[in-house]
Design a protein around this motif. Structure first.
Motif, PDB file in Angstrom:
ATOM      1  N   ALA A  48       0.507  -1.243   0.199  1.00  0.00           N
ATOM      2  CA  ALA A  48       0.104  -0.100   0.203  1.00  0.00           C
ATOM      3  C   ALA A  48       1.270   0.960   0.134  1.00  0.00           C
ATOM      4  N   THR A  49       0.285   2.630  -0.573  1.00  0.00           N
ATOM      5  CA  THR A  49       0.871   3.596  -0.708  1.00  0.00           C
ATOM      6  C   THR A  49      -0.054   4.650  -0.493  1.00  0.00           C
ATOM      7  N   ILE A  50       0.825   6.281   0.512  1.00  0.00           N
ATOM      8  CA  ILE A  50      -0.396   7.187   0.577  1.00  0.00           C
ATOM      9  C   ILE A  50       1.179   8.084   0.365  1.00  0.00           C
ATOM     10  N   SER A  51      -0.037   9.373  -0.773  1.00  0.00           N
ATOM     11  CA  SER A  51       0.845  10.315  -0.955  1.00  0.00           C
ATOM     12  C   SER A  51       1.070  10.903   0.459  1.00  0.00           C
ATOM     13  N   ALA A  52       2.045  12.491   0.169  1.00  0.00           N
ATOM     14  CA  ALA A  52       2.924  12.859   0.842  1.00  0.00           C
ATOM     15  C   ALA A  52       1.096  14.080   1.176  1.00  0.00           C
ATOM     16  N   SER A  53       0.731  14.390   0.497  1.00  0.00           N
ATOM     17  CA  SER A  53      -0.567  14.930   1.214  1.00  0.00           C
ATOM     18  C   SER A  53      -1.581  13.945   1.830  1.00  0.00           C
ATOM     19  N   GLY A  54      -1.714  12.677   1.902  1.00  0.00           N
ATOM     20  CA  GLY A  54      -3.074  11.913   2.683  1.00  0.00           C
ATOM     21  C   GLY A  54      -3.834  12.342   1.228  1.00  0.00           C
ATOM     22  N   GLU A  55      -3.988  12.304   0.445  1.00  0.00           N
ATOM     23  CA  GLU A  55      -5.686  12.479  -0.059  1.00  0.00           C
ATOM     24  C   GLU A  55      -5.548  10.959  -1.397  1.00  0.00           C
ATOM     25  N   LYS A  56      -4.249  10.924  -1.594  1.00  0.00           N
ATOM     26  CA  LYS A  56      -4.576   9.402  -2.193  1.00  0.00           C
ATOM     27  C   LYS A  56      -3.852   8.304  -2.084  1.00  0.00           C
ATOM     28  N   THR A  57      -4.330   7.008  -2.575  1.00  0.00           N
ATOM     29  CA  THR A  57      -4.495   5.385  -1.683  1.00  0.00           C
ATOM     30  C   THR A  57      -4.421   5.008  -3.094  1.00  0.00           C
ATOM     31  N   TYR A  58      -2.885   4.010  -2.952  1.00  0.00           N
ATOM     32  CA  TYR A  58      -3.123   2.783  -3.423  1.00  0.00           C
ATOM     33  C   TYR A  58      -2.637   1.364  -3.003  1.00  0.00           C
ATOM     34  N   TYR A  59      -3.478  -0.003  -3.452  1.00  0.00           N
ATOM     35  CA  TYR A  59      -3.223  -0.332  -2.737  1.00  0.00           C
ATOM     36  C   TYR A  59      -3.057  -2.092  -3.673  1.00  0.00           C
ATOM     37  N   VAL A  60      -1.936  -3.169  -3.163  1.00  0.00           N
ATOM     38  CA  VAL A  60      -2.462  -4.188  -4.116  1.00  0.00           C
ATOM     39  C   VAL A  60      -3.278  -5.313  -4.077  1.00  0.00           C
ATOM     40  N   ASP A  61      -3.474  -5.304  -5.039  1.00  0.00           N
ATOM     41  CA  ASP A  61      -5.030  -6.126  -5.054  1.00  0.00           C
ATOM     42  C   ASP A  61      -5.702  -7.073  -4.324  1.00  0.00           C
ATOM     43  N   SER A  62      -4.424  -7.521  -4.065  1.00  0.00           N
ATOM     44  CA  SER A  62      -4.686  -8.761  -2.257  1.00  0.00           C
ATOM     45  C   SER A  62      -5.223  -8.737  -1.550  1.00  0.00           C
TER      46      SER A  62
END
Length: 127
Positions: A48-62
C-alpha cells in the motif's frame, strides 16, 4: 530520516492488525509513504502507498477491501490496518519513505523509488 515499524504479531486467520510506522525528522509531510512485505523465500512485495498529502492511496489487489493505509502528519506516523487476515498475509512488513516536496499528491508502488526504509515487523497468520 529513520523509520520505526511496529504492530506485528501472531494472529489467527480473520483477525485484524494495525501496523504503525514512526518517522523521524521535521519534514514528514513531504514524504510519500509505502508499506511493503516480504514472505520467506519471496521477493519484497508492494502492499500500500499514500501520498504526502494523504489524499491519494493505492493498494495491491490482494489486500484491496481489507487494508487501509493512513497517516497523521502531526504525529509523523503512518499506519496500515489490515482486516480479515489470511495465512498468505504472513510476512515481514516494512514501511518506506520517498521525499516528494514538489509532488505531494503522487504515490509510488516500486520499492526502488523509496529513499528510506524501516526495519520489518513480523506478521504471522495461522489458519
Amino acid at each position: 530520516v529513520q523509520l520505526q515499524a511496529c504492530g506485528g504479531g501472531a494472529v489467527q486467520a480473520g483477525d485484524s492488525l494495525r501496523l504503525s510506522c514512526t518517522v523521524s525528522g521535521r519534514t514528514f509531510s513531504s514524504y510519500a509513504m509505502g508499506w511493503f512485505r516480504q514472505a520467506p523465500g519471496k521477493e519484497r512485495e508492494f502492499v500500500a502507498t499514500i501520498s504526502a498529502s494523504g489524499e491519494k492511496t493505492y493498494y495491491v489487489d490482494s489486500v484491496k477491501g481489507r487494508a487501509t493505509i493512513s497517516r497523521d502528519n502531526a504525529k509523523n506516523m503512518v499506519y496500515l490496518q489490515v482486516n480479515s487476515l489470511k495465512p498468505e498475509d504472513t510476512a515481514d512488513y516494512y514501511c518506506a519513505a520517498r521525499l516528494v516536496p514538489y509532488s505531494r499528491s503522487s504515490y509510488y508502488t516500486g520499492p526502488k523509488l523509496y529513499d528510506y526504509w524501516g526495519q520489518g515487523t513480523l506478521v504471522t497468520v495461522s489458519s
